[in-house]
Design an enzyme around this catalytic site. Structure first.
Site, PDB file in Angstrom:
ATOM      1  CG  HIS A  35      -8.442  -3.148  -2.205  1.00 17.16           C
ATOM      2  ND1 HIS A  35      -9.375  -2.481  -2.986  1.00 17.16           N
ATOM      3  CD2 HIS A  35      -8.372  -2.457  -1.050  1.00 17.16           C
ATOM      4  CE1 HIS A  35      -9.829  -1.433  -2.328  1.00 17.16           C
ATOM      5  NE2 HIS A  35      -9.244  -1.410  -1.123  1.00 17.16           N
TER       6      HIS A  35
ATOM      7  CG  HIS B 178      -6.753  -2.952   3.221  1.00 20.45           C
ATOM      8  ND1 HIS B 178      -6.014  -1.805   3.038  1.00 20.45           N
ATOM      9  CD2 HIS B 178      -7.974  -2.698   2.692  1.00 20.45           C
ATOM     10  CE1 HIS B 178      -6.764  -0.882   2.438  1.00 20.45           C
ATOM     11  NE2 HIS B 178      -7.958  -1.400   2.219  1.00 20.45           N
TER      12      HIS B 178
ATOM     13  N   GLY C  53     -16.098   2.146   3.954  1.00 23.56           N
ATOM     14  CA  GLY C  53     -14.811   2.826   3.874  1.00 23.56           C
ATOM     15  C   GLY C  53     -14.024   2.546   2.605  1.00 23.56           C
ATOM     16  CD  GLN C  54     -14.824  -0.838  -2.550  1.00 20.00           C
ATOM     17  OE1 GLN C  54     -15.947  -1.213  -2.194  1.00 20.00           O
ATOM     18  NE2 GLN C  54     -14.201  -1.346  -3.605  1.00 20.00           N
TER      19      GLN C  54
ATOM     20  CG  ASP D 112      -2.075   0.937   1.126  1.00 21.06           C
ATOM     21  OD1 ASP D 112      -3.215   0.454   1.075  1.00 21.06           O
ATOM     22  OD2 ASP D 112      -1.854   2.169   1.082  1.00 21.06           O
TER      23      ASP D 112
ATOM     24  CG  ASN E  56     -12.315  -1.048   4.010  1.00 26.61           C
ATOM     25  OD1 ASN E  56     -12.620  -1.566   5.086  1.00 26.61           O
ATOM     26  ND2 ASN E  56     -11.190  -0.379   3.836  1.00 26.61           N
TER      27      ASN E  56
END
Ligand code: AMP
Length: 114
Positions: A100, A102, A93-94, A31, A87
């Site tokens: 993806h 995390h 919270g995307q 990230d 998310n």
């Protein structure tokens, strides 16, 4: 491939990323705004916008993402523990609409996440 999608551009090699792992189906990369000493993302190469867009046909792909997250977390020194997060949509919270997973590790996590 969605030409406007930032993660599709990474898959296509159009923008750089610190790639950790890649095969014909998935890619993992660090990230670029890490929230922990280890923070990487595991994504499918095919464009899927949200978790809600996964179908029964994607079961093997979803499992591949999960087990690759586990394997890479251990390889990157997170054997004491780590967190995986996906998310979904604005309330989840995307911010990037290419699914993806995390993976965050090497710091103490807390619950609830906020
Ligand atoms: P989410 O908020 O769950 O959609 O997470 C999107 C994540 O993608 C955030 O943690 C961002 O820091 C990360 N991100 C966005 N653009 C890039 C990029 N070009 N390279 C690596 N990570 C990125």
């Amino acid at each position: 491939m969605d030409t406007k999608c930032i993660f599709c551009k990474i898959i296509n090699g159009d923008i750089p990323a610190k790639i950790i792992y890649e095969d014909d189906q998935i890619m993992a990369f660090h990230d670029n705004a890490p929230q922990a000493p280890v923070h990487f993302l595991v994504i499918p190469k095919k464009h899927v916008s949200t978790l809600n867009d996964l179908t029964e046909d994607d079961k093997a792909l979803a499992g591949h993402i999960l087990f690759t997250a586990q394997r890479l977390a251990l390889e990157l020194g997170c054997e004491e523990g780590f967190r995986v997060v996906m998310n979904c949509n604005p309330l989840g919270g995307q911010t990037v609409y290419h699914i993806h997973m995390h993976v965050l590790g090497q710091r103490q996590m807390h619950w609830p996440p906020g």
